[in-house]
Write an enzyme that holds these catalytic residues in place. Structure first.
Site, PDB file in Angstrom:
ATOM      1  N   THR A 113       0.838  -1.197   0.000  1.00  0.00           N
ATOM      2  CA  THR A 113       0.000   0.000   0.000  1.00  0.00           C
ATOM      3  C   THR A 113       0.879   1.255   0.000  1.00  0.00           C
ATOM      4  OG1 THR A 113      -0.166  -0.340   2.399  1.00  0.00           O
ATOM      5  CG2 THR A 113      -2.072  -0.961   1.061  1.00  0.00           C
ATOM      6  N   VAL A 140      -1.910  -8.203   0.184  1.00  0.00           N
ATOM      7  CA  VAL A 140      -1.611  -6.772   0.268  1.00  0.00           C
ATOM      8  C   VAL A 140      -0.844  -6.445   1.548  1.00  0.00           C
ATOM      9  CG1 VAL A 140      -2.570  -4.443   0.216  1.00  0.00           C
ATOM     10  CG2 VAL A 140      -3.706  -6.280  -1.049  1.00  0.00           C
ATOM     11  N   LYS A 141       0.235  -5.687   1.384  1.00  0.00           N
ATOM     12  CA  LYS A 141       1.055  -5.285   2.525  1.00  0.00           C
ATOM     13  C   LYS A 141       0.459  -4.071   3.242  1.00  0.00           C
ATOM     14  CE  LYS A 141       5.678  -6.759   1.060  1.00  0.00           C
ATOM     15  NZ  LYS A 141       7.057  -6.287   0.806  1.00  0.00           N
ATOM     16  N   ILE A 142       0.309  -4.210   4.553  1.00  0.00           N
ATOM     17  CA  ILE A 142      -0.074  -3.089   5.415  1.00  0.00           C
ATOM     18  C   ILE A 142       0.859  -3.119   6.624  1.00  0.00           C
ATOM     19  CG2 ILE A 142      -1.871  -2.103   6.885  1.00  0.00           C
ATOM     20  CD1 ILE A 142      -3.967  -3.159   5.014  1.00  0.00           C
TER      21      ILE A 142
END
Length: 238
Positions: A113, A140-142
């Site tokens: 992100t 998804v990377k957070i």
């Protein structure tokens, strides 16, 4: 797609141990080679995308020009993020057969992100949902920050498989795992399927090593160099 595998220690490790090899690049030629060595995943973020674009300017210059021409009001950031999206979709397609073979356990592309949203949980979660929609096998990377933890729960609840990043400690990993669990429980309670979701929490052991090496060089400390290679592992084990 038929894969021709390359015999060697990486392929042997991938086939005979629990090791899951990931490629820290979404360059298609590098990813194909990684898959041949037994790789089952890859990463894309703005830095990686920029490196790929520089390496393959003959390919990406006309593509970026086309993005700009099709979107005359967009600035550099919007154009750049569209290139990241396009690159991610193509890399995810290479990994899709692995994703299908392993029923979602492997074969994922991890997309980061926008770090400029680090203070906005809703923006992080909304972008995670958008990236999730690019391909079935996107994770998804957070980041595991206070704001990120909130976004992780929200995005998980909305059906996004999360790869928790910027995670350097066990407490961060525990809080991130709890946020994922809360999101999954809420999602299941509403009758949504979670069987194909694949959230992970990444403990960035190597980044601790990198930082300590920087500190040693900066402060001119005398430390056995071999100790620094295991510093991250030692810190996490504590």
């Amino acid at each position: 797609m038929t894969t021709t595998y390359t015999p060697g220690p990486l392929l042997e490790a991938a086939r005979t141990t629990p090791t899951a090899l990931w490629n820290d690049s979404s360059d298609l030629s590098e990813l194909k080679q990684s898959i041949a060595f037994g790789g089952v995943g890859a990463t894309c973020n703005p830095v990686i995308a920029y490196s790929t674009i520089k390496k393959h300017l003959d390919v990406w210059r006309p593509r970026i020009e086309a993005i700009a021409a099709a979107n005359p009001t967009w600035g550099e950031s919007q154009i750049g993020w569209q290139a990241v999206r396009d690159m991610s979709v193509e890399a995810a397609a290479l990994l899709k057969p692995i994703f299908d073979e392993h029923n979602g356990r492997n074969g994922r592309l991890s997309v980061q992100t926008d770090p400029r949203f680090h203070r906005d949980a809703k923006a992080l979660a909304d972008q995670a949902v958008e990236f999730h929609g690019l391909a079935d096998n996107i994770v998804v990377k957070i980041p595991a920050t206070k704001v990120g933890i909130e976004a992780i729960e929200d995005a998980t609840y909305r059906g996004v498989s999360i790869n928790v990043t910027v995670s350097f400690s066990v407490p961060q990993a525990v809080q991130a795992g709890e946020a994922i669990e809360r999101g999954l429980v809420r999602r299941e309670a509403e009758g949504h399927d979670v069987s194909r979701m694949g959230p992970v929490v990444t403990l960035m052991v190597g980044r601790i090593d990198d930082w300590l090496k920087h500190v040693v060089a900066r402060d001119k400390l005398f430390v056995d160099p071999s100790a620094l290679e295991w510093a991250g592992v030692a810190a996490i084990k504590r």
